[in-house]
Design a protein around this motif. Structure first.
Motif, PDB file in Angstrom:
ATOM      1  N   LEU A  72       0.828  -1.205   0.000  1.00  0.00           N
ATOM      2  CA  LEU A  72       0.000   0.000   0.000  1.00  0.00           C
ATOM      3  C   LEU A  72       0.865   1.259   0.000  1.00  0.00           C
ATOM      4  O   LEU A  72       0.610   2.218  -0.738  1.00  0.00           O
ATOM      5  N   LEU A  73       1.893   1.245   0.839  1.00  0.00           N
ATOM      6  CA  LEU A  73       2.781   2.401   0.909  1.00  0.00           C
ATOM      7  C   LEU A  73       3.509   2.609  -0.414  1.00  0.00           C
ATOM      8  O   LEU A  73       3.632   3.739  -0.910  1.00  0.00           O
ATOM      9  N   ILE A 135      -8.092   2.874  14.420  1.00  0.00           N
ATOM     10  CA  ILE A 135      -7.965   2.534  13.003  1.00  0.00           C
ATOM     11  C   ILE A 135      -6.575   1.969  12.723  1.00  0.00           C
ATOM     12  O   ILE A 135      -5.574   2.437  13.260  1.00  0.00           O
ATOM     13  N   GLY A 136      -6.538   0.950  11.900  1.00  0.00           N
ATOM     14  CA  GLY A 136      -5.268   0.344  11.542  1.00  0.00           C
ATOM     15  C   GLY A 136      -4.594   1.099  10.408  1.00  0.00           C
ATOM     16  O   GLY A 136      -5.246   1.788   9.615  1.00  0.00           O
ATOM     17  N   LEU A 137      -3.283   0.936  10.311  1.00  0.00           N
ATOM     18  CA  LEU A 137      -2.539   1.654   9.283  1.00  0.00           C
ATOM     19  C   LEU A 137      -3.004   1.250   7.885  1.00  0.00           C
ATOM     20  O   LEU A 137      -3.131   2.108   7.000  1.00  0.00           O
ATOM     21  N   GLN A 142      -5.484   3.290   2.896  1.00  0.00           N
ATOM     22  CA  GLN A 142      -6.481   3.190   1.826  1.00  0.00           C
ATOM     23  C   GLN A 142      -7.421   4.388   1.838  1.00  0.00           C
ATOM     24  O   GLN A 142      -7.780   4.930   0.785  1.00  0.00           O
ATOM     25  N   ALA A 143      -7.800   4.833   3.045  1.00  0.00           N
ATOM     26  CA  ALA A 143      -8.704   5.976   3.157  1.00  0.00           C
ATOM     27  C   ALA A 143      -8.026   7.258   2.668  1.00  0.00           C
ATOM     28  O   ALA A 143      -8.653   8.084   1.989  1.00  0.00           O
ATOM     29  N   ILE A 144      -6.746   7.415   3.008  1.00  0.00           N
ATOM     30  CA  ILE A 144      -6.026   8.618   2.566  1.00  0.00           C
ATOM     31  C   ILE A 144      -5.888   8.620   1.047  1.00  0.00           C
ATOM     32  O   ILE A 144      -6.074   9.659   0.396  1.00  0.00           O
ATOM     33  N   ASN A 145      -5.570   7.472   0.480  1.00  0.00           N
ATOM     34  CA  ASN A 145      -5.453   7.410  -0.980  1.00  0.00           C
ATOM     35  C   ASN A 145      -6.783   7.754  -1.643  1.00  0.00           C
ATOM     36  O   ASN A 145      -6.819   8.463  -2.659  1.00  0.00           O
TER      37      ASN A 145
END
Length: 666
Positions: A72-73, A135-137, A142-145
């Protein structure tokens, strides 16, 4: 699993190297990372920590070694790792952003930025996946993206508002310099003082040695027996508890409980330097041998476990061993009896509060709670045996980088220990550390680097590097009376003023004022875990004004003291600044001793026997008179052997014996 290294593999920071084999495609803070973010139209994930941080280890293991989170990162972000100890300027900026956004902070610090470095979201530790309402990383990334792709304008607006908040000129008031500032800070400390266990506030408890330095001076100058008692209660509580390592010496970072029993087990160089200084001053004031014992055990720990072969001081020892926090330091009762024998083991266990049931997860943190501060000589051979036994456990990770600022703090402690205790090994350590800084952390033009490790010096020095080094040079001067240290202190302070002074608003910027690489110029006024550079700058400017008599230093000192007073800072965040301000608001004495070389040692011994923070001393001999006249022009008029004592711009007739001098010194 064999992994290819990421971009951190070529770094020297122990913290960055710990992440060099993460599946995250980490970059160090560099132009390449920001260029990549612009080119690929991605936000930046900035992670700031340090190599001996327990929760940094936890997040690294849970998330940064996790293939799914790494994917994800790598897919949606450009990821940057920063060692906060090498880049305190970045840490200050983005920690301020985190505190503004979340009303809290700490490490690991997690911040999301635009490719221009502007933060728009922040937090600290994130679990890998949602749990216990947090909230998990993975979910957060995913939410930030999703927001970046679909609601980017909202994030950018948040970032601009945050930047405006961070860069607004702080509110100031025209504060009159009076002793009421001291009284207010004493009252604030008194109101949060723990009268049972010592220290300030509830758990977790931090040492905050500069509170104690302030209280010792306040107690002597007002006078206030209560202020001195608060200091002694706190030092005694920290020593008796598990915060102090009764086997190897030295203090841990902080206590997780109010009794000082259960520490966060990492040992930081700066804490041990500042606490050693506080204990040395308490020893001068009270003459209690327990403080001498604490200082020697602390500094000997540093010389044994945190000192480079060339004399530099390393940063820290980790809290974790074999993945367990504190495992290196705890013992079972039977384990110690088996090691020491039935009789000696029983004596040792009683002495250090070791029981069958234990006091920390079924095992024992050694302590002296409920006992006296005195040290029984009979325990020493047993302690050494346990120390040798413990040393065979898994070796603790040592952050072996050498920082100019932190090494300067330990140099101060070593120099003061030499002057006050008369122990040559500490004087030699102070001189070797200074030589290391001048050889390995100083550039050809005299400017300072930030860090040295593995043959590499990096960074353009920050305010703390210059202010702390000048303080170290002044400490070396005051404990050796060698004028070369005073000369060097003046030179470094001149550089500090040139590079960092804010001529418009007063005070000093944290990084060089001509450096425009950051989103703004931070300026620190708050004395936190460490005295801030502006507070230390105030002290050295006042000291130079007293010692040299030069008008330029008096003007700088007056300007700095007023600028700091005008800041709307919490009373609990200005204690070291007040150490400097006391040199201005309470009477001081300036002593010029015109003596022969053979009289220097008796004078040093006499002066070190008592706590005299308001006394500033120059020694003039036939060999140094010309150099001294250049450094302190007013001394040229003192030609006849004797002791010339000045107070409130008025000088006494010369005094000719130490007995006479003793009658008029504070």
């Amino acid at each position: 699993m064999n992994r290819k290294p990421n971009h951190l593999i070529n770094e020297k920071s122990p913290y960055l190297l710990q992440h060099a084999y993460n599946p995250v495609n980490w970059y160090a803070w560099c132009d390449e990372a920001f260029a990549k973010a612009r080119q690929e139209d991605k936000p930046i994930f900035l992670s700031i920590g340090y190599s001996t941080c327990h929760w940094c280890h936890v997040m690294a293991h849970e998330s940064f070694e996790n293939e799914e989170i790494a994917q994800l990162l790598n897919q949606y972000f450009v990821s940057i790792k920063v060692d906060r100890e090498e880049r305190p300027d970045l840490d200050h900026i983005y920690m301020s952003a985190c505190q503004a956004l979340t009303a809290s902070g700490g490490w690991p610090l997690s911040v999301w930025l635009t490719a221009d470095g502007i933060p728009f979201l922040a937090g600290t530790y994130f679990p890998p996946y949602n749990r216990y309402g947090h909230i998990g990383l993975a979910n957060y990334l995913q939410a930030i993206n999703d927001k970046w792709q679909n609601e980017r304008e909202m994030l950018l607006t948040t970032g601009q508002h945050l930047l405006a908040h961070l860069t607004q000129t702080p509110k100031t008031s025209s504060t009159k310099l009076t002793t009421k500032i001291m009284d207010d800070t004493f009252t604030a400390l008194k109101n949060c003082f723990d009268a049972i266990f010592g220290g300030f506030g509830q758990s977790p408890k931090f040492p905050m040695a500069h509170h104690l330095m302030f209280l010792l001076r306040y107690g002597q100058l007002t006078p206030s027996a209560e202020a001195i008692a608060m200091t002694e209660k706190t030092l005694s509580g920290m020593y008796r508890g598990g915060l102090f390592d009764h086997i190897g010496g030295g203090f841990s970072r902080y206590s997780t409980d109010e009794r000082w029993l259960i520490p966060h087990f990492e040992k930081m160089l700066y804490d041990n330097a500042l606490l050693a200084i506080a204990c040395l001053e308490a020893y001068q004031l009270t003459q209690k041998e327990s403080y001498r014992h604490i200082v020697c055990q602390t500094l000997d720990f540093v010389l044994t476990e945190l000192t480079d072969a060339q004399g530099g001081f390393w940063c820290a020892l980790d809290a974790d061993s074999e993945g367990e926090e504190g495992g290196y330091y705890v013992f079972d009762a039977d384990e110690l009896v088996a090691l020491l024998g039935e009789k000696d083991g029983a004596y040792f266990n009683h002495y250090f509060g070791v029981t069958k049931t234990g006091n920390f997860e079924g095992r024992n943190i050694l302590n002296r709670l409920g006992k006296t501060d005195s040290f029984a000589e009979a325990i020493e051979p047993l302690r050494q045996k346990v120390y040798d036994y413990r040393a065979k456990r898994m070796k603790l990770h040592c952050d072996d980088k050498i920082l100019t600022a932190w090494s300067s703090l330990m140099t101060i402690a070593m120099a003061k220990a030499y002057g006050i205790l008369g122990e040559e090994r500490y004087g030699e350590a102070a001189k070797k550390s200074l030589q290391f800084i001048q050889t390995h952390l100083t550039y050809a033009d005299g400017s300072l680097a930030v860090r040295y490790r593995d043959g590499e010096q990096i960074g353009e020095g920050f305010l703390d590097d210059y202010a702390y080094l000048s303080w170290a040079l002044l400490s070396l001067y005051e404990n050796t009376f060698q004028l070369t240290y005073l000369q060097q202190a003046e030179k470094i302070t001149q550089l500090m003023c040139q590079k960092f002074a804010d001529e418009i608003n007063g005070g000093f910027f944290f990084n060089e004022k001509d450096n425009h690489a950051l989103i703004y110029h931070p300026k620190e006024w708050y004395d936190g875990a460490l005295p801030c550079g502006n507070s230390v700058a105030a002290l050295i400017l006042v000291k130079l004004a007293h010692l040299t008599g030069k008008n330029q230093w008096q003007q700088w000192a007056d300007k700095q003291l007023q600028a700091a007073a005008n800041q709307q800072t919490s009373p609990l965040g200005r204690s070291f600044y007040l150490v400097a301000l006391m040199q201005r608001l309470y009477p001081t004495q300036e002593l010029v001793a015109v003596i022969d070389d053979h009289d220097i040692i008796p004078l040093k011994q006499y002066l070190s026997s008592k706590f005299r923070p308001q006394l500033n001393v120059l020694i003039k001999t036939a060999n140094n008179s010309q150099t001294l006249a250049h450094l302190a022009p007013f001394t040229a008029d003192f030609k006849r052997n004797g002791y010339y004592l000045c107070q409130n711009q008025t000088c006494r007739q010369p005094i000719f014996t130490l007995d006479e001098l003793a009658k008029v010194l504070f």
